[in-house]
Motif scaffolding. Structure first.
Motif: not given
Length: 160
Positions: A102-119
């Motif tokens: 999200t915009i906030g996550k981008r500014i904070a330098g983080i992201r959400v990922v699935r454990l299996d590596g897929r989107p």
């Protein structure tokens, strides 16, 4: 022995309960270790602070958009609050589902990922956003800093 009561020296049960499992001698490992994530740097589990920063930024942006829309439509404050929630949920769902960020996550330098590596994808993104809007699932974390909304969607929040 401690005191004169014949008990072995050591922490009281209330001290171990209040201080967590680590105080009782349990080795919980570091966040992300069980998931095979690095200890620090890119791909490591994001800290509570970064996650909260992202949440506040996303909420603030949602409030800003709702306020701008309220001017044009003449909404009452109660309607503005509902629209803030709707905008927050929509951006959390769509941006996380398709970009993992999200915009906030981008500014904070983080992201959400699935454990299996897929989107994250449409379905898991919707489940995650819906549980996030309920607030309580996000308050219950495991030792990998995954809230119930992350566990239900098979995701983890990591550093960029």
């Amino acid at each position: 022995m401690s005191g004169g009561k014949g008990r072995a020296a050591g922490p009281r049960w209330t001290q171990t309960w209040l201080s967590g499992a680590g105080a009782a001698g349990a080795d919980l490992g570091r966040p992300g270790e069980r998931l095979g994530l690095p200890e620090q740097g890119s791909g490591a589990v994001a800290s509570y602070g970064r996650r909260l920063l992202a949440l506040f930024l996303d909420w603030g942006l949602s409030m800003l958009v709702a306020s701008l829309l309220a001017r044009g439509f003449g909404w009452e404050p109660a309607e503005r609050s509902l629209w803030t929630l709707a905008i927050f949920g929509l951006q959390a769902w769509v941006l996380t589902a398709f970009l993992g960020i999200t915009i906030g996550k981008r500014i904070a330098g983080i992201r959400v990922v699935r454990l299996d590596g897929r989107p994250v994808g449409f379905g898991f993104g919707l489940a995650r956003a819906a549980l996030l809007l309920l607030v309580l699932p996000a308050l219950f974390w495991d030792r990998d800093y995954r809230g119930l909304h992350d566990r239900a969607s098979n995701t983890v929040v990591v550093n960029l």
